[in-house]
Design a protein around this motif. Structure first.
Motif, PDB file in Angstrom:
ATOM      1  N   SER A  27      83.151  36.896  71.665  1.00  0.00           N
ATOM      2  CA  SER A  27      82.948  36.269  70.358  1.00  0.00           C
ATOM      3  C   SER A  27      81.621  35.512  70.326  1.00  0.00           C
ATOM      4  N   SER A  28      81.145  35.061  71.484  1.00  0.00           N
ATOM      5  CA  SER A  28      79.881  34.330  71.497  1.00  0.00           C
ATOM      6  C   SER A  28      78.696  35.266  71.226  1.00  0.00           C
ATOM      7  N   ALA A  29      78.838  36.546  71.553  1.00  0.00           N
ATOM      8  CA  ALA A  29      77.751  37.491  71.302  1.00  0.00           C
ATOM      9  C   ALA A  29      77.486  37.628  69.803  1.00  0.00           C
ATOM     10  N   LEU A  30      78.544  37.663  68.998  1.00  0.00           N
ATOM     11  CA  LEU A  30      78.370  37.743  67.547  1.00  0.00           C
ATOM     12  C   LEU A  30      77.647  36.504  67.036  1.00  0.00           C
ATOM     13  N   PHE A  31      78.028  35.341  67.521  1.00  0.00           N
ATOM     14  CA  PHE A  31      77.372  34.102  67.117  1.00  0.00           C
ATOM     15  C   PHE A  31      75.905  34.119  67.537  1.00  0.00           C
ATOM     16  N   GLN A  32      75.611  34.636  68.709  1.00  0.00           N
ATOM     17  CA  GLN A  32      74.225  34.724  69.166  1.00  0.00           C
ATOM     18  C   GLN A  32      73.415  35.701  68.324  1.00  0.00           C
ATOM     19  N   HIS A  33      74.030  36.806  67.889  1.00  0.00           N
ATOM     20  CA  HIS A  33      73.345  37.745  66.993  1.00  0.00           C
ATOM     21  C   HIS A  33      72.986  37.069  65.669  1.00  0.00           C
ATOM     22  N   ILE A  34      73.920  36.313  65.131  1.00  0.00           N
ATOM     23  CA  ILE A  34      73.674  35.616  63.867  1.00  0.00           C
ATOM     24  C   ILE A  34      72.585  34.562  64.050  1.00  0.00           C
ATOM     25  N   THR A  35      72.622  33.858  65.174  1.00  0.00           N
ATOM     26  CA  THR A  35      71.597  32.853  65.456  1.00  0.00           C
ATOM     27  C   THR A  35      70.221  33.500  65.594  1.00  0.00           C
ATOM     28  N   ALA A  36      70.158  34.656  66.256  1.00  0.00           N
ATOM     29  CA  ALA A  36      68.876  35.365  66.400  1.00  0.00           C
ATOM     30  C   ALA A  36      68.344  35.808  65.041  1.00  0.00           C
ATOM     31  N   LEU A  37      69.229  36.269  64.169  1.00  0.00           N
ATOM     32  CA  LEU A  37      68.818  36.650  62.817  1.00  0.00           C
ATOM     33  C   LEU A  37      68.280  35.436  62.065  1.00  0.00           C
ATOM     34  N   PHE A  38      68.944  34.300  62.195  1.00  0.00           N
ATOM     35  CA  PHE A  38      68.468  33.070  61.565  1.00  0.00           C
ATOM     36  C   PHE A  38      67.102  32.667  62.122  1.00  0.00           C
ATOM     37  N   GLU A  39      66.936  32.726  63.437  1.00  0.00           N
ATOM     38  CA  GLU A  39      65.665  32.355  64.067  1.00  0.00           C
ATOM     39  C   GLU A  39      64.516  33.201  63.533  1.00  0.00           C
ATOM     40  N   CYS A  40      64.711  34.504  63.505  1.00  0.00           N
ATOM     41  CA  CYS A  40      63.636  35.410  63.063  1.00  0.00           C
ATOM     42  C   CYS A  40      63.364  35.271  61.570  1.00  0.00           C
ATOM     43  N   SER A  41      64.401  35.049  60.773  1.00  0.00           N
ATOM     44  CA  SER A  41      64.200  34.854  59.334  1.00  0.00           C
ATOM     45  C   SER A  41      63.443  33.558  59.070  1.00  0.00           C
ATOM     46  N   ALA A  42      63.829  32.494  59.755  1.00  0.00           N
ATOM     47  CA  ALA A  42      63.138  31.210  59.586  1.00  0.00           C
ATOM     48  C   ALA A  42      61.692  31.320  60.058  1.00  0.00           C
ATOM     49  N   ALA A  43      61.466  32.040  61.146  1.00  0.00           N
ATOM     50  CA  ALA A  43      60.102  32.219  61.651  1.00  0.00           C
ATOM     51  C   ALA A  43      59.250  33.000  60.655  1.00  0.00           C
ATOM     52  N   ALA A  44      59.821  34.003  60.005  1.00  0.00           N
ATOM     53  CA  ALA A  44      59.073  34.776  59.013  1.00  0.00           C
ATOM     54  C   ALA A  44      58.694  33.893  57.823  1.00  0.00           C
ATOM     55  N   ILE A  45      59.611  33.054  57.380  1.00  0.00           N
ATOM     56  CA  ILE A  45      59.323  32.171  56.252  1.00  0.00           C
ATOM     57  C   ILE A  45      58.253  31.156  56.621  1.00  0.00           C
ATOM     58  N   VAL A  46      58.370  30.551  57.803  1.00  0.00           N
ATOM     59  CA  VAL A  46      57.376  29.575  58.247  1.00  0.00           C
ATOM     60  C   VAL A  46      56.006  30.237  58.379  1.00  0.00           C
ATOM     61  N   THR A  47      55.971  31.450  58.917  1.00  0.00           N
ATOM     62  CA  THR A  47      54.699  32.162  59.075  1.00  0.00           C
ATOM     63  C   THR A  47      54.039  32.414  57.730  1.00  0.00           C
ATOM     64  N   LEU A  48      54.817  32.820  56.735  1.00  0.00           N
ATOM     65  CA  LEU A  48      54.248  33.021  55.398  1.00  0.00           C
ATOM     66  C   LEU A  48      53.771  31.714  54.780  1.00  0.00           C
ATOM     67  N   LEU A  49      54.491  30.626  55.036  1.00  0.00           N
ATOM     68  CA  LEU A  49      54.119  29.339  54.455  1.00  0.00           C
ATOM     69  C   LEU A  49      52.842  28.758  55.049  1.00  0.00           C
ATOM     70  N   VAL A  50      52.564  29.035  56.327  1.00  0.00           N
ATOM     71  CA  VAL A  50      51.374  28.443  56.955  1.00  0.00           C
ATOM     72  C   VAL A  50      50.130  29.320  56.802  1.00  0.00           C
ATOM     73  N   ASN A  51      50.294  30.550  56.359  1.00  0.00           N
ATOM     74  CA  ASN A  51      49.131  31.405  56.140  1.00  0.00           C
ATOM     75  C   ASN A  51      48.641  31.273  54.705  1.00  0.00           C
ATOM     76  N   ASP A  52      47.384  31.663  54.507  1.00  0.00           N
ATOM     77  CA  ASP A  52      46.737  31.514  53.218  1.00  0.00           C
ATOM     78  C   ASP A  52      47.362  32.445  52.189  1.00  0.00           C
ATOM     79  N   PRO A  53      47.729  32.034  51.008  1.00  0.00           N
ATOM     80  CA  PRO A  53      47.679  30.691  50.446  1.00  0.00           C
ATOM     81  C   PRO A  53      48.780  29.802  51.026  1.00  0.00           C
TER      82      PRO A  53
END
Length: 172
Positions: free
Chosen positions: A77-103
């Motif tokens: 059951s922890s593997a499913l939680f880790q998959h969801i956490t990894a999806l959250f990490e990568c989604s948040a990283a994509a949003i942060v990357t777009l926010l810090v790049n021009d514009p």
């Protein structure tokens, strides 16, 4: 008085207070036009640009999921939680990357159109006008495709460090 064109494919004259400077590298987010003057990139990315950025965004996520499966051994059951956490990490990283790049602060990007294959390898096209000294005009002609694909994994690794050490170890 005519202005002499800059040598090489990627050397240009940056615009400085309504005047044009010496031949050299264009500032970040700019590219030379046909007259060898540095112009701001204002186009939106094309389909293949989005496909490239999508591939670069999915690569860390797929690697996350692969290694979660690899090290979890049996299904748990922890593997499913880790998959969801990894999806959250990568989604948040994509949003942060777009926010810090021009514009900055907006979920959009502006792009320089890729015109030829050499746009990806500008360092190989630095001219030597007198065959002795090299005029260094290396720039990101495919802006922002290279810088975004370098910033994004950096943000993912930052999240990995913070979330894995701080959150995952306290839960499991």
């Amino acid at each position: 008085m005519s202005v002499k064109l800059c040598p090489g494919l990627y050397c240009g004259r940056p615009r400085l207070n309504l005047t044009e400077g010496e031949c050299g590298v264009c500032p970040r987010g700019e590219r030379t036009d046909g007259e060898k003057i540095c112009r701001m990139c204002v186009e939106s990315p094309e389909l293949y640009d989005w496909l490239y950025l999508g591939f670069m965004a999915l690569l860390p996520l797929v690697l996350h999921w692969f290694f979660i499966e690899w090290y979890s051994g049996k299904k748990s059951s922890s593997a499913l939680f880790q998959h969801i956490t990894a999806l959250f990490e990568c989604s948040a990283a994509a949003i942060v990357t777009l926010l810090v790049n021009d514009p900055v602060g907006m979920l959009s990007i502006r792009s320089c159109k890729v015109q030829m294959l050499s746009d990806w390898y500008t360092m190989l096209y630095n001219p030597s006008p007198d065959y002795v000294t090299t005029l260094h005009c290396t720039q990101e002609a495919v802006y922002p495709l290279l810088c975004v694909s370098i910033h994004y994994p950096g943000v993912v690794i930052g999240y990995l460090g913070c979330l894995h050490v701080g959150f995952r170890n306290t839960v499991f």
